[in-house]
Write a protein that holds these residues in place. Sequence first.
Motif, PDB file in Angstrom:
ATOM      1  N   PHE A  45       0.831  -1.199   0.000  1.00  0.00           N
ATOM      2  CA  PHE A  45       0.000   0.000   0.000  1.00  0.00           C
ATOM      3  C   PHE A  45       0.871   1.257   0.000  1.00  0.00           C
ATOM      4  O   PHE A  45       1.851   1.360   0.735  1.00  0.00           O
ATOM      5  N   LEU A  46       0.491   2.224  -0.819  1.00  0.00           N
ATOM      6  CA  LEU A  46       1.179   3.519  -0.826  1.00  0.00           C
ATOM      7  C   LEU A  46       0.297   4.595  -0.193  1.00  0.00           C
ATOM      8  O   LEU A  46       0.682   5.237   0.773  1.00  0.00           O
ATOM      9  N   VAL A  47      -0.884   4.798  -0.776  1.00  0.00           N
ATOM     10  CA  VAL A  47      -1.708   5.925  -0.363  1.00  0.00           C
ATOM     11  C   VAL A  47      -3.165   5.672  -0.717  1.00  0.00           C
ATOM     12  O   VAL A  47      -3.467   4.964  -1.675  1.00  0.00           O
ATOM     13  N   SER A  48      -4.048   6.247   0.097  1.00  0.00           N
ATOM     14  CA  SER A  48      -5.470   6.231  -0.240  1.00  0.00           C
ATOM     15  C   SER A  48      -5.980   7.662  -0.288  1.00  0.00           C
ATOM     16  O   SER A  48      -5.438   8.554   0.377  1.00  0.00           O
ATOM     17  N   PHE A  49      -7.023   7.861  -1.041  1.00  0.00           N
ATOM     18  CA  PHE A  49      -7.517   9.217  -1.353  1.00  0.00           C
ATOM     19  C   PHE A  49      -9.031   9.191  -1.315  1.00  0.00           C
ATOM     20  O   PHE A  49      -9.672   8.334  -1.931  1.00  0.00           O
ATOM     21  N   TYR A  50      -9.586  10.127  -0.564  1.00  0.00           N
ATOM     22  CA  TYR A  50     -11.051  10.196  -0.453  1.00  0.00           C
ATOM     23  C   TYR A  50     -11.448  11.643  -0.264  1.00  0.00           C
ATOM     24  O   TYR A  50     -10.788  12.381   0.478  1.00  0.00           O
ATOM     25  N   ASN A  51     -12.497  12.036  -0.930  1.00  0.00           N
ATOM     26  CA  ASN A  51     -13.024  13.389  -0.743  1.00  0.00           C
ATOM     27  C   ASN A  51     -11.948  14.450  -1.014  1.00  0.00           C
ATOM     28  O   ASN A  51     -11.797  15.425  -0.268  1.00  0.00           O
ATOM     29  N   ASN A  52     -11.198  14.211  -2.081  1.00  0.00           N
ATOM     30  CA  ASN A  52     -10.161  15.147  -2.547  1.00  0.00           C
ATOM     31  C   ASN A  52      -9.010  15.353  -1.598  1.00  0.00           C
ATOM     32  O   ASN A  52      -8.341  16.408  -1.657  1.00  0.00           O
ATOM     33  N   GLU A  53      -8.774  14.395  -0.733  1.00  0.00           N
ATOM     34  CA  GLU A  53      -7.577  14.500   0.079  1.00  0.00           C
ATOM     35  C   GLU A  53      -7.053  13.113   0.451  1.00  0.00           C
ATOM     36  O   GLU A  53      -7.775  12.121   0.370  1.00  0.00           O
ATOM     37  N   ILE A  54      -5.800  13.097   0.854  1.00  0.00           N
ATOM     38  CA  ILE A  54      -5.197  11.834   1.263  1.00  0.00           C
ATOM     39  C   ILE A  54      -5.837  11.401   2.579  1.00  0.00           C
ATOM     40  O   ILE A  54      -5.912  12.192   3.535  1.00  0.00           O
ATOM     41  N   SER A  55      -6.314  10.156   2.630  1.00  0.00           N
ATOM     42  CA  SER A  55      -6.906   9.658   3.865  1.00  0.00           C
ATOM     43  C   SER A  55      -5.907   8.831   4.666  1.00  0.00           C
ATOM     44  O   SER A  55      -5.920   8.841   5.895  1.00  0.00           O
ATOM     45  N   GLU A  56      -5.058   8.115   3.960  1.00  0.00           N
ATOM     46  CA  GLU A  56      -3.991   7.374   4.639  1.00  0.00           C
ATOM     47  C   GLU A  56      -2.790   7.239   3.732  1.00  0.00           C
ATOM     48  O   GLU A  56      -2.935   7.257   2.505  1.00  0.00           O
ATOM     49  N   LYS A  57      -1.626   7.115   4.330  1.00  0.00           N
ATOM     50  CA  LYS A  57      -0.440   6.835   3.523  1.00  0.00           C
ATOM     51  C   LYS A  57       0.515   5.973   4.314  1.00  0.00           C
ATOM     52  O   LYS A  57       0.498   5.969   5.541  1.00  0.00           O
ATOM     53  N   SER A  58       1.334   5.235   3.585  1.00  0.00           N
ATOM     54  CA  SER A  58       2.281   4.347   4.239  1.00  0.00           C
ATOM     55  C   SER A  58       3.636   5.042   4.360  1.00  0.00           C
ATOM     56  O   SER A  58       3.848   6.150   3.847  1.00  0.00           O
ATOM     57  N   GLU A  59       4.534   4.337   5.011  1.00  0.00           N
ATOM     58  CA  GLU A  59       5.899   4.874   5.183  1.00  0.00           C
ATOM     59  C   GLU A  59       6.614   5.036   3.852  1.00  0.00           C
ATOM     60  O   GLU A  59       7.513   5.851   3.706  1.00  0.00           O
ATOM     61  N   ILE A  60       6.197   4.229   2.882  1.00  0.00           N
ATOM     62  CA  ILE A  60       6.840   4.310   1.566  1.00  0.00           C
ATOM     63  C   ILE A  60       6.526   5.654   0.909  1.00  0.00           C
ATOM     64  O   ILE A  60       7.332   6.227   0.191  1.00  0.00           O
ATOM     65  N   PHE A  61       5.356   6.151   1.162  1.00  0.00           N
ATOM     66  CA  PHE A  61       4.858   7.376   0.513  1.00  0.00           C
ATOM     67  C   PHE A  61       5.504   8.587   1.176  1.00  0.00           C
ATOM     68  O   PHE A  61       4.916   9.242   2.031  1.00  0.00           O
ATOM     69  N   ASP A  62       6.758   8.861   0.785  1.00  0.00           N
ATOM     70  CA  ASP A  62       7.462   9.985   1.395  1.00  0.00           C
ATOM     71  C   ASP A  62       7.319  11.235   0.517  1.00  0.00           C
ATOM     72  O   ASP A  62       6.482  11.273  -0.389  1.00  0.00           O
ATOM     73  N   ASP A  63       8.152  12.232   0.789  1.00  0.00           N
ATOM     74  CA  ASP A  63       7.982  13.534   0.136  1.00  0.00           C
ATOM     75  C   ASP A  63       8.189  13.511  -1.373  1.00  0.00           C
ATOM     76  O   ASP A  63       7.830  14.477  -2.052  1.00  0.00           O
ATOM     77  N   GLN A  64       8.780  12.466  -1.895  1.00  0.00           N
ATOM     78  CA  GLN A  64       8.982  12.434  -3.344  1.00  0.00           C
ATOM     79  C   GLN A  64       7.696  12.025  -4.080  1.00  0.00           C
ATOM     80  O   GLN A  64       7.593  12.147  -5.289  1.00  0.00           O
ATOM     81  N   PHE A  65       6.715  11.541  -3.325  1.00  0.00           N
ATOM     82  CA  PHE A  65       5.461  11.102  -3.931  1.00  0.00           C
ATOM     83  C   PHE A  65       4.371  12.147  -3.700  1.00  0.00           C
ATOM     84  O   PHE A  65       4.332  12.806  -2.654  1.00  0.00           O
ATOM     85  N   SER A  66       3.472  12.271  -4.650  1.00  0.00           N
ATOM     86  CA  SER A  66       2.279  13.077  -4.439  1.00  0.00           C
ATOM     87  C   SER A  66       1.168  12.497  -5.301  1.00  0.00           C
ATOM     88  O   SER A  66       1.421  11.811  -6.297  1.00  0.00           O
ATOM     89  N   VAL A  67      -0.064  12.763  -4.882  1.00  0.00           N
ATOM     90  CA  VAL A  67      -1.223  12.317  -5.645  1.00  0.00           C
ATOM     91  C   VAL A  67      -2.131  13.505  -5.885  1.00  0.00           C
ATOM     92  O   VAL A  67      -2.142  14.471  -5.130  1.00  0.00           O
ATOM     93  N   GLU A  68      -2.893  13.378  -6.942  1.00  0.00           N
ATOM     94  CA  GLU A  68      -3.777  14.461  -7.320  1.00  0.00           C
ATOM     95  C   GLU A  68      -4.969  13.892  -8.062  1.00  0.00           C
ATOM     96  O   GLU A  68      -4.867  12.869  -8.743  1.00  0.00           O
TER      97      GLU A  68
END
Lengths: 113, 110
Positions: A45-68
């Motif tokens: 798991f990297l990241v989950s997204f709900y209602n236009n924002e990140i709801s959860e993220k894992s340790e892997i999902f550091d500052d080099q990652f972003s979602v949109e």
Amino acid sequence: EPEVTQTPSHQVTQMGQEVILRCVPISNHLYFYWYRQILGQKVEFLVSFYNNEISEKSEIFDDQFSVERPDGSNFTLKIRSTKLEDSAMYFCASSGQGHTEAFFGQGTRLTVV
Amino acid sequence: QQPVQSPQAVILREGEDAVINCSSSKALYSVHWYRQKHGEAPVFLMILLKGGEQKGHDKISASFNEKKQQSSLYLTASQLSYSGTYFCGTGNSGNTPLVFGKGTRLSVIA
């Protein structure tokens, strides 16, 4: 049958470059996820997204990652400065409200050279 | 914390049965089972919610023991098409992201 679509199917990039992986989730789904799978290993798991924002993220999902979610249909994962160890299959998934299954896209194979 | 799957790998002849187990140290709300063939995306098999229910899907069924925090996937009269890696994914509430186990590689041979 509705499906999650991902583009591109394969991306080769040089170390240090930025990549954007694209996903079109199933249209009436509300929850979106990014997972990755290094060859031969488990789905992480990297990241989950709900209602236009990140709801959860894992340790892997550091500052080099972003979602949109730039518009009503696309969901993107950006990796700012790719490293060799980012080479993996990246899966997008989406699910509806409540206790429903997550549907996975076919994945984008990212190769960092 | 990721669930623990066992066995890591199993080889079956067509027609044989197999059981794949998935256990967690945390209280579970749901267990999702997926099958992934080489080079493909995980494909959803079934979801079990807390309540100890059992579900079936052709010759594949699963149980969820909430007290023991474990689930088992039963494959009966296996077919060649059952080959793949089976992952269990656990969640602790409705739409929380799944945490997957390391997978069980199942090979069915003729």
